[in-house]
Design an enzyme around this catalytic site. Structure first.
Site, PDB file in Angstrom:
ATOM      1  N   ILE A  17       7.732 -21.343  -3.143  1.00 45.99           N
ATOM      2  CA  ILE A  17       9.052 -20.786  -2.831  1.00 45.99           C
ATOM      3  C   ILE A  17       9.115 -20.341  -1.375  1.00 45.99           C
ATOM      4  O   ILE A  17      10.087 -20.610  -0.668  1.00 45.99           O
ATOM      5  CB  ILE A  17       9.382 -19.619  -3.787  1.00 45.99           C
ATOM      6  CG1 ILE A  17       9.553 -20.161  -5.214  1.00 45.99           C
ATOM      7  CG2 ILE A  17      10.653 -18.888  -3.337  1.00 45.99           C
ATOM      8  CD1 ILE A  17       9.610 -19.084  -6.283  1.00 45.99           C
ATOM      9  N   HIS A  20       9.714 -23.108   1.053  1.00 45.46           N
ATOM     10  CA  HIS A  20      11.061 -23.674   1.069  1.00 45.46           C
ATOM     11  C   HIS A  20      12.118 -22.692   1.552  1.00 45.46           C
ATOM     12  O   HIS A  20      13.152 -23.108   2.084  1.00 45.46           O
ATOM     13  CB  HIS A  20      11.428 -24.206  -0.315  1.00 45.46           C
ATOM     14  CG  HIS A  20      10.774 -25.512  -0.631  1.00 45.46           C
ATOM     15  ND1 HIS A  20      11.232 -26.706  -0.128  1.00 45.46           N
ATOM     16  CD2 HIS A  20       9.678 -25.812  -1.360  1.00 45.46           C
ATOM     17  CE1 HIS A  20      10.450 -27.685  -0.544  1.00 45.46           C
ATOM     18  NE2 HIS A  20       9.498 -27.167  -1.287  1.00 45.46           N
ATOM     19  N   GLU A  21      11.891 -21.416   1.376  1.00 52.01           N
ATOM     20  CA  GLU A  21      12.871 -20.430   1.819  1.00 52.01           C
ATOM     21  C   GLU A  21      12.856 -20.272   3.338  1.00 52.01           C
ATOM     22  O   GLU A  21      13.888 -20.124   3.963  1.00 52.01           O
ATOM     23  CB  GLU A  21      12.596 -19.067   1.153  1.00 52.01           C
ATOM     24  CG  GLU A  21      12.997 -19.004  -0.304  1.00 52.01           C
ATOM     25  CD  GLU A  21      14.492 -19.158  -0.519  1.00 52.01           C
ATOM     26  OE1 GLU A  21      15.285 -18.799   0.375  1.00 52.01           O
ATOM     27  OE2 GLU A  21      14.881 -19.657  -1.588  1.00 52.01           O
ATOM     28  N   GLY A  22      11.663 -20.301   3.927  1.00 53.82           N
ATOM     29  CA  GLY A  22      11.577 -20.031   5.352  1.00 53.82           C
ATOM     30  C   GLY A  22      11.692 -18.536   5.611  1.00 53.82           C
ATOM     31  O   GLY A  22      12.300 -17.800   4.817  1.00 53.82           O
ATOM     32  N   ARG A 135      14.076 -29.869  -1.183  1.00 57.85           N
ATOM     33  CA  ARG A 135      13.646 -28.843  -2.139  1.00 57.85           C
ATOM     34  C   ARG A 135      13.713 -29.360  -3.573  1.00 57.85           C
ATOM     35  O   ARG A 135      12.782 -29.165  -4.358  1.00 57.85           O
ATOM     36  CB  ARG A 135      14.508 -27.586  -1.989  1.00 57.85           C
ATOM     37  CG  ARG A 135      14.057 -26.432  -2.902  1.00 57.85           C
ATOM     38  CD  ARG A 135      14.745 -25.151  -2.545  1.00 57.85           C
ATOM     39  NE  ARG A 135      14.225 -24.038  -3.331  1.00 57.85           N
ATOM     40  CZ  ARG A 135      14.253 -22.780  -2.923  1.00 57.85           C
ATOM     41  NH1 ARG A 135      14.752 -22.475  -1.736  1.00 57.85           N
ATOM     42  NH2 ARG A 135      13.778 -21.817  -3.688  1.00 57.85           N
TER      43      ARG A 135
END
Length: 214
Positions: A17, A20-22, A135
């Site tokens: 997670i 993918h969130e950054g 994603r």
């Protein structure tokens, strides 16, 4: 009486997670029309003020706290007997979308149908977003039992990101300038990489933990 297993996101799931969130060090709005600001790893809400900043460590703690709500939304469908990979992928999806009700068609889809449906959810504001395409592809792969591949752990003393990258086997095409590093930064969750000290510290920390995603 039926016992229900309450599952939690695994360490690998949390790292998935995060990638993918950054990391958003300063409060920002991904879309100007959004009501609230976002900070850290996708934390969004009235408690985020426009001038707020956050450390990476605090952002991870906040993410773990936030995940509980989305784990509950996946555990609601525990009758599926999710594997850990399936659960982690679904928590990632729920954290991004809000729930898995539509994805599972409220528990009526088979696991195969759920897997086949991930890549339908790639739009925001009616537009297909490349970040969501990637994603959903990765979530489907994780759901189907795929694993995340990482570079070896860096054990040296250098603080030079190019030296560190080279020593753990990062290809030369990603070494030499911040522009070269953009693809590998994006792979590890920094979608708007500019070579800033904060972004580089984050990438170096991933290297030291053996968690820089290939």
């Amino acid at each position: 009486e039926r016992w229900v297993t309450i599952m939690k996101t695994s360490k690998c799931g949390i790292e998935f997670i995060i990638s993918h969130e950054g990391f958003c060090r300063k409060a920002c709005k991904c879309v100007e029309t959004e009501k609230y600001y976002t900070i850290g790893y996708g934390h969004y809400g009235a408690d985020v003020k426009s001038d707020m900043t956050i450390t990476n460590e605090s952002a991870i703690k906040l993410l773990k706290k936030d995940l509980a709500k989305f784990e509950e939304k996946v555990n609601k469908y525990s009758a599926y007997n999710w594997t850990q990979n399936e659960f982690d992928a679904l928590v990632s999806f729920a954290y991004n979308v809000g729930n898995i009700d539509t994805l599972t068609r409220r528990g009526t889809r088979s696991k195969k149908e759920i897997s086949d449906s991930f890549e339908r959810y790639v739009k925001s504001g009616g537009k297909v977003l490349n970040g969501l395409v990637k994603r959903r592809k990765d979530e489907k792969e994780l759901f189907d039992g795929g694993t995340v591949s990482y570079y070896p752990k860096y054990v040296g003393n250098s603080s030079n990101i190019d030296i560190i990258f080279k020593s753990i086997g990062v290809p030369d095409k990603y070494i030499g300038s911040w522009d070269c590093r953009k693809p590998i930064a994006a792979k590890n969750g920094i979608l708007n990489y500019t070579g800033s000290i904060y972004d580089n510290i984050y990438l170096i920390e991933l290297c030291k933990k053996g968690k820089l995603k290939r």
